[in-house]
Design an enzyme around this catalytic site. Structure first.
Site: not given
Length: 166
Positions: A116-117
């Protein structure tokens, strides 16, 4: 940058003291892991007390590989995902990169491998709080908000569906 609910949540998670990662001597890393587990236990207890239970997590014996499940409730339907991450060798200076492999490639806010960013918002906050932040903080400030933004959008675009409703 953080809302009042998030501040309250953060204030209830114990801060960590030991500045040690998996490459440190065994005693320092063992102390850091003890602090990590105590913070996670407190975070889970707080979540359950607030009727906000949303993840399960465990690690390998060395505390370097973590895995489990997280879930998000949207319109009374539960969306559950496998999560995993490794503790970076430069931990705690570097935050763990939490991955949801089954969502790999389904959203722009994700890196290869389903990571996930968290670059724009979470990583600067982590950097300011080394070594006080740990895994519980990464979940509270990283994964939780990411799920709250991304899962409803993925549902709306029909990229994911509820497994029980199918």
């Amino acid at each position: 940058m953080v809302d009042e609910v998030t501040k309250k949540t953060l204030n209830q998670i114990p801060l960590l003291k030991t500045n040690a990662g998996p490459r440190e001597n065994k005693e320092q890393w063992a102390q850091r892991l003890k602090e990590e587990y105590l913070a996670l236990i407190k975070y889970v207890e707080n979540n359950k007390a607030a009727d906000n239970d949303w993840f399960r997590l465990e690690s390998n014996k060395e505390g370097t590989r973590w895995f489990g499940k997280c879930w998000y409730i949207h319109q009374l339907l539960k969306y559950e995902f496998e999560i995993e991450f490794d503790i970076p060798v430069t931990y705690p200076a570097t935050a763990p990169e939490i991955a949801i492999p089954e969502l790999d490639g389904k959203t722009a806010k994700m890196y290869r491998g389903g990571k996930i960013c968290l670059t724009d918002h979470f990583k600067p906050l982590w950097a300011k709080n080394v070594p006080k932040f740990g895994i519980a903080h990464a979940l509270a400030l990283g994964l939780g908000p990411w799920l709250a933004v991304e899962v409803p959008e993925l549902i709306e675009r029909q990229v994911i569906t509820n497994k029980e409703a199918s």
